[in-house]
Design a protein around this motif. Structure first.
Motif, PDB file in Angstrom:
ATOM      1  N   GLU A 126     -46.607  31.218  27.989  1.00 28.84           N
ATOM      2  CA  GLU A 126     -45.181  31.079  28.263  1.00 28.84           C
ATOM      3  C   GLU A 126     -44.359  31.356  27.013  1.00 28.84           C
ATOM      4  O   GLU A 126     -44.739  30.982  25.898  1.00 28.84           O
ATOM      5  CB  GLU A 126     -44.894  29.676  28.795  1.00 28.84           C
ATOM      6  CG  GLU A 126     -45.506  29.433  30.168  1.00 28.84           C
ATOM      7  CD  GLU A 126     -45.267  28.017  30.659  1.00 28.84           C
ATOM      8  OE1 GLU A 126     -44.746  27.215  29.865  1.00 28.84           O
ATOM      9  OE2 GLU A 126     -45.591  27.725  31.821  1.00 28.84           O
ATOM     10  N   ASN A 127     -43.199  32.007  27.217  1.00 31.77           N
ATOM     11  CA  ASN A 127     -42.282  32.396  26.141  1.00 31.77           C
ATOM     12  C   ASN A 127     -42.821  33.519  25.269  1.00 31.77           C
ATOM     13  O   ASN A 127     -42.203  33.886  24.272  1.00 31.77           O
ATOM     14  CB  ASN A 127     -41.904  31.204  25.258  1.00 31.77           C
ATOM     15  CG  ASN A 127     -41.008  30.226  25.995  1.00 31.77           C
ATOM     16  OD1 ASN A 127     -40.106  30.634  26.715  1.00 31.77           O
ATOM     17  ND2 ASN A 127     -41.274  28.939  25.830  1.00 31.77           N
TER      18      ASN A 127
ATOM     19  N   ASN B 207     -43.541  29.242  42.140  1.00 29.59           N
ATOM     20  CA  ASN B 207     -44.449  29.224  40.996  1.00 29.59           C
ATOM     21  C   ASN B 207     -45.124  30.581  40.873  1.00 29.59           C
ATOM     22  O   ASN B 207     -46.153  30.834  41.479  1.00 29.59           O
ATOM     23  CB  ASN B 207     -45.488  28.116  41.166  1.00 29.59           C
ATOM     24  CG  ASN B 207     -46.428  28.047  39.980  1.00 29.59           C
ATOM     25  OD1 ASN B 207     -46.109  28.510  38.888  1.00 29.59           O
ATOM     26  ND2 ASN B 207     -47.603  27.478  40.195  1.00 29.59           N
TER      27      ASN B 207
ATOM     28  N   THR C 252     -39.772  38.565  28.095  1.00 25.63           N
ATOM     29  CA  THR C 252     -40.275  37.243  27.721  1.00 25.63           C
ATOM     30  C   THR C 252     -40.715  36.500  28.979  1.00 25.63           C
ATOM     31  O   THR C 252     -39.963  36.420  29.959  1.00 25.63           O
ATOM     32  CB  THR C 252     -39.179  36.426  27.019  1.00 25.63           C
ATOM     33  OG1 THR C 252     -38.729  37.138  25.864  1.00 25.63           O
ATOM     34  CG2 THR C 252     -39.719  35.063  26.601  1.00 25.63           C
TER      35      THR C 252
ATOM     36  N   LEU D  37     -41.091  33.511  31.239  1.00 26.16           N
ATOM     37  CA  LEU D  37     -40.372  32.244  31.362  1.00 26.16           C
ATOM     38  C   LEU D  37     -41.343  31.080  31.581  1.00 26.16           C
ATOM     39  O   LEU D  37     -42.382  31.244  32.239  1.00 26.16           O
ATOM     40  CB  LEU D  37     -39.388  32.302  32.523  1.00 26.16           C
ATOM     41  CG  LEU D  37     -38.222  33.282  32.407  1.00 26.16           C
ATOM     42  CD1 LEU D  37     -37.357  33.201  33.662  1.00 26.16           C
ATOM     43  CD2 LEU D  37     -37.391  33.009  31.174  1.00 26.16           C
ATOM     44  N   PRO D  38     -41.009  29.890  31.071  1.00 28.87           N
ATOM     45  CA  PRO D  38     -41.845  28.702  31.301  1.00 28.87           C
ATOM     46  C   PRO D  38     -41.896  28.360  32.793  1.00 28.87           C
ATOM     47  O   PRO D  38     -40.945  28.591  33.536  1.00 28.87           O
ATOM     48  CB  PRO D  38     -41.123  27.608  30.508  1.00 28.87           C
ATOM     49  CG  PRO D  38     -40.296  28.335  29.505  1.00 28.87           C
ATOM     50  CD  PRO D  38     -39.885  29.612  30.173  1.00 28.87           C
ATOM     51  N   LYS D  39     -43.007  27.758  33.212  1.00 32.63           N
ATOM     52  CA  LYS D  39     -43.199  27.436  34.627  1.00 32.63           C
ATOM     53  C   LYS D  39     -42.141  26.476  35.148  1.00 32.63           C
ATOM     54  O   LYS D  39     -41.675  26.605  36.285  1.00 32.63           O
ATOM     55  CB  LYS D  39     -44.595  26.866  34.839  1.00 32.63           C
ATOM     56  CG  LYS D  39     -45.710  27.881  34.635  1.00 32.63           C
ATOM     57  CD  LYS D  39     -47.070  27.261  34.896  1.00 32.63           C
ATOM     58  CE  LYS D  39     -48.188  28.293  34.714  1.00 32.63           C
ATOM     59  NZ  LYS D  39     -49.523  27.691  34.937  1.00 32.63           N
ATOM     60  N   ASP D  40     -41.769  25.476  34.336  1.00 29.79           N
ATOM     61  CA  ASP D  40     -40.765  24.522  34.811  1.00 29.79           C
ATOM     62  C   ASP D  40     -39.403  25.180  34.992  1.00 29.79           C
ATOM     63  O   ASP D  40     -38.630  24.835  35.887  1.00 29.79           O
ATOM     64  CB  ASP D  40     -40.667  23.318  33.874  1.00 29.79           C
ATOM     65  CG  ASP D  40     -40.335  23.713  32.447  1.00 29.79           C
ATOM     66  OD1 ASP D  40     -40.441  24.912  32.117  1.00 29.79           O
ATOM     67  OD2 ASP D  40     -39.972  22.822  31.649  1.00 29.79           O
ATOM     68  N   THR D  41     -39.090  26.153  34.153  1.00 36.01           N
ATOM     69  CA  THR D  41     -37.840  26.904  34.293  1.00 36.01           C
ATOM     70  C   THR D  41     -37.852  27.725  35.572  1.00 36.01           C
ATOM     71  O   THR D  41     -36.851  27.777  36.310  1.00 36.01           O
ATOM     72  CB  THR D  41     -37.635  27.833  33.088  1.00 36.01           C
ATOM     73  OG1 THR D  41     -37.573  27.060  31.890  1.00 36.01           O
ATOM     74  CG2 THR D  41     -36.362  28.659  33.238  1.00 36.01           C
TER      75      THR D  41
END
Length: 369
Positions: free
Chosen positions: A35-36, A95, A81, A83-87
């Motif tokens: 992530e990121n 998901n 980039t 993105l984070p899973k929670d975002t």
């Protein structure tokens, strides 16, 4: 009429690809990326082709599948980039892998199909739901995508089956409804760049009003008074011992009328305009060379160059022509239309090897010839 033609042209050239373009209902793909993590152009292209989602300046790219193959993409600057899973879960309610890019201008990209990011989480190809787009019913998911592609969302609301049934009854509202209102203009891209490396649109650069007006050049016309007059509905242009004649014709379904616009004494040109109910036609008669050249518009003179813009007609093509006039001999350098790329010209002029264009009232660009 122009607006309708424009919409049809844009939808037909964009090549909307819905097959395999499932949204959040698609089964999440497994990925080993961190992530990121910023990934390169080649990795980004590979992820998109495998079905991962790409966000570009708050637009979701949905097609075509060969979008990243365009020669107009700067591969060195286009990076994404993860993105984070929670975002992703918070923004889209699903998901799966999303890669986000930020670029200076969407018009730097090739032609593509984009969905406003605000609509993405509401769209599910597996839902049998009633769609209402800009107050008009839409009977399928694919047609809904087609009608909102490259348009900004004004508002969007999803109704449950109870609320939808109260409004539209059991036939339409039993599975709920999605109400979407968009702005009329296509906004993801104003200029569509094709994949072909030889296309003239690859030489287009967007500019601001200051650059447009500070470079503006005053042109002249072929407008010197001519001694040639129309008699008995006929214009005779002397050529040596003979003449070239233009005859009015009122005995056809679309009558045509000819007038003398003016002359250029230096080159011995006579400019003739023909007009009917559909459009205008322009002819330069070269008395020295006994030759007629047909132009798409009333020529603007910039030094040794002529620039012509076709008038606005129903089903017209908005052609632009550039001619060289060395020694009075006309040689066409370029003939093209910007309509294919979403550009409808309001004003145009030539400076050096650049054509400057104003469109959409207060949008500007320049085009290297």
């Amino acid at each position: 009429m122009k607006t309708k033609i424009r919409i049809l042209a844009i939808l037909s050239t964009c090549g909307l690809i819905f097959t395999g373009c499932s949204l959040c209902a698609t089964k999440p793909k497994q990925t080993t990326t961190v992530e990121n993590q910023v990934i390169s152009f080649d990795s980004l292209k590979s992820r998109f082709e495998k079905g991962d989602k790409i966000i570009i300046n708050d637009w979701i790219l949905i097609g075509p599948t060969d979008f990243f193959d365009s020669v107009s993409i700067d591969k060195n600057t286009l990076k994404g980039t993860l993105l984070p899973k929670d975002t992703i879960l918070k923004r889209f309610g699903c998901n799966r892998a999303f890669y986000e890019l930020k670029i200076k201008d969407m018009d730097l990209l090739p032609q593509g199909n984009f969905i406003d990011i605000k609509a993405y989480r509401f769209l599910n190809p597996n839902e049998e739901i009633f769609y209402l787009i800009n107050g008009s019913p839409c009977d399928s998911y694919s047609k809904t995508l087609q009608r909102i592609t490259n348009k900004r969302i004004k508002e969007i609301n999803k109704l449950d089956s109870y609320s939808a049934t109260k409004i539209w009854g059991d036939n339409y509202g039993k599975n709920g409804a999605l109400i979407i209102n968009t702005y009329n203009e296509f906004e993801a891209q104003e200029i569509f760049r094709p994949f072909n490396s030889s296309s003239i649109s690859r030489k287009i650069t967007k500019i601001d009003s200051l650059e447009f007006y500070s470079n503006k050049v005053i042109y002249s016309r072929i407008s010197q008074p001519s001694t040639i007059k129309k008699k008995n509905k006929t214009i005779k242009v002397p050529i040596g011992n003979s003449a070239i004649e233009f005859h009015d014709n009122a005995n056809i379904d679309n009558p045509i009328n000819y007038i003398v616009i003016g002359q250029d004494k230096k080159y011995e040109w006579i400019l003739i305009k023909g007009e009917d109910e559909l459009q205008d036609y322009y002819y330069i008669v070269n008395q020295n060379l006994n030759k007629i050249d047909t132009l798409v518009g009333n020529p603007m003179i910039f030094g040794d160059k002529l620039l012509c813009q076709e008038g606005s007609y129903t089903d017209g093509t908005d052609f632009i022509e550039l001619w060289d006039t060395t020694d009075g001999k006309l040689k066409r350098i370029k003939k093209f239309s910007l309509r294919t790329f979403g550009i409808y010209v309001d004003e145009i002029y030539l400076k050096g090897d650049m054509i400057f264009v104003r469109f959409k009232t207060n949008k500007y660009l320049k085009l290297k010839i």
